[in-house]
Design a protein around this motif. Structure first.
Motif, mmCIF file in Angstrom:
data_model
loop_
_atom_site.group_PDB
_atom_site.id
_atom_site.type_symbol
_atom_site.label_atom_id
_atom_site.label_comp_id
_atom_site.label_asym_id
_atom_site.label_seq_id
_atom_site.Cartn_x
_atom_site.Cartn_y
_atom_site.Cartn_z
ATOM 1 N N ASN A 187 0.831 -1.199 0.000
ATOM 2 C CA ASN A 187 0.000 0.000 0.000
ATOM 3 C C ASN A 187 0.873 1.260 0.000
ATOM 4 O OD1 ASN A 187 0.851 0.488 2.693
ATOM 5 N ND2 ASN A 187 -0.828 -0.751 3.524
ATOM 6 N N SER A 188 0.254 2.416 0.082
ATOM 7 C CA SER A 188 1.002 3.675 -0.032
ATOM 8 C C SER A 188 2.068 3.815 1.040
ATOM 9 C CB SER A 188 0.034 4.863 0.047
ATOM 10 O OG SER A 188 -0.858 4.862 -1.047
ATOM 11 N N ALA B 183 -1.019 4.155 -4.550
ATOM 12 C CA ALA B 183 0.238 3.691 -3.944
ATOM 13 C C ALA B 183 1.417 3.999 -4.855
ATOM 14 C CB ALA B 183 0.154 2.196 -3.665
#
Length: 407
Positions: free
Chosen positions: A316-317, A362
């Motif tokens: 994820n980010s 992301a």
């Protein structure tokens, strides 16, 4: 013409096997060079290079090792002695292949020696443990592991056949006319990393590199591949790099399957080698699992199985920024000009629009963090394509050739 096969054997415990191999190599028309890597016991068959000679080359006389002999003290001495002797003989053309025998300790000793020998030089290890995980023994060198099946403890009809096969393999390798010789020229050999999610782009890159009159050696970026590429940089074999795949960095942050180790992505910068960088495959991890098992920590992530036992979660980010920080830490060693390519539509086949791991937010967080923090000498090249797009790949190759020609 006769070839010389060096034999690495503890002659206090494996004298029968050593004598048999000596005879087999002579029958094949080659010359054995028997090296006694034992320490404690007297050799049961006469060596060509004694344990005394090896220990002295390793920095400590054998009589000192025998005062209070331990494997911890003796092994490094014998390893270093063999490395010095063999590399000297390899450089002078006196040895054409090496063959080792051993159990757990012997495999460790012989493989430590073989890891210090040149790429392309034939290295065969007959080992009682070769059916297990050999990554720690092979390392990043071209060692051929041969499972002995039975223990290497006296001769019998089965071990004779195994050892005869090993002798024939060493003789055959030693007699191969193809040599790995890198001649210095105007155009360096290019190293390139690759992953399965980038293979179409890698093929495009290879073809385009060759069209421009260069040769390229490709490394599967699964940990050992990237490390091998960088070792070849240190040895002067590789003189420029298209670092197309950085999954080894992502996996190193989480200590999983493709982890490249702490030195990965630092060597080209330290050596001043021309480099073009692309974070291919850095948006996901490769995790070895039981068949189709999903680790608890990644159940809420986008995911796919690369194979039944290789689980691939999308980062994820926040996690992508962790990867970016690790990349930045490694690139601090890059002092010369370099290019970092941003494929804005996906760093690998899984994360392109419509892909199972597509996550533009992301990706944007990752690129933005790199963009703001890369050293000034590393120029960012952003392209509105995915990493396998021929336009992207050709641009990367053009930039690399530009750097090479500027040097």
């Amino acid at each position: 013409m006769n070839k010389t096969i060096a034999l690495l054997i503890t002659l206090d415990t494996k004298e029968q096997e050593a004598a048999f191999l000596v005879d087999e190599i002579k029958k094949l028309g080659d010359l054995p060079l028997l090296m006694d890597i034992g320490v404690v016991g007297e050799p049961g068959t006469p060596p060509d290079i004694t344990r005394e000679e090896i220990a002295l080359e390793g920095g400590k006389p054998i009589h000192e090792l025998l005062k209070n002999p331990t494997r911890e003290e003796a092994s490094p001495v014998m390893v270093q002695g063999c490395i010095k002797i063999l590399n000297r003989k390899i450089m002078s053309g006196e040895v054409d292949a090496v063959l080792g025998l051993g159990g757990t300790q012997g495999t460790s000793t012989c493989c430590n020696i073989m890891q210090a020998l040149p790429y392309g030089f034939p290295k065969i290890m007959v080992s009682t443990i070769a059916a297990g995980d050999m990554s720690g023994f092979v390392g990043i060198k071209d060692i051929t592991m041969m499972f002995s099946v039975s223990d290497i403890l006296r001769l019998n009809p089965f071990t004779r056949k195994i050892l005869a096969n090993a002798a024939a393999a060493a003789s055959g390798m030693a007699g191969v006319e193809t040599k790995f010789l890198m001649e210095k020229g105007d155009k360096p050999l290019i190293g390139m990393t690759n992953l399965g999610v980038l293979t179409k782009g890698a093929i495009e890159a290879i073809n385009y590199i060759e069209e421009n009159g260069y040769e390229v050696i490709v490394f599967h970026a699964v940990g050992s591949g990237g490390r091998a590429m960088e070792q070849m940089m240190k040895e002067g074999i590789i003189g420029a790099v298209f670092d197309y795949a950085m999954g080894e960095i992502a996996d190193d942050v989480w200590h999983v399957l493709r982890a490249g180790g702490p030195e990965r992505l630092t060597v080209a910068g330290k050596l001043g080698i021309p480099q073009v960088l692309c974070p291919g495959g850095a948006e996901h991890l490769g995790i070895l699992v039981e068949e189709h098992e999903i680790p608890e920590a990644f159940r809420d992530h986008k995911q796919v199985f690369h194979s039944p036992v290789i689980f691939v979660p999308r980062l994820n980010s926040e996690e992508m920024i962790r990867v970016a920080d690790d990349i930045l830490k490694r690139l601090q060693y890059t002092k010369n000009k370099a290019y970092f390519m941003f494929p804005l539509k996906g760093v690998g086949r899984y994360s392109i629009p419509g892909g199972v791991l597509h996550d533009p937010e992301a990706d944007a967080a990752f690129f933005d963090h790199l963009r703001k923090n890369l050293p000034a000498n590393i120029e960012v090249v952003e392209m509105d394509t995915h990493a396998e797009d021929p336009v992207f790949v050709k641009k990367a190759v053009d930039l690399l050739i530009e750097l090479i020609e500027e040097n």
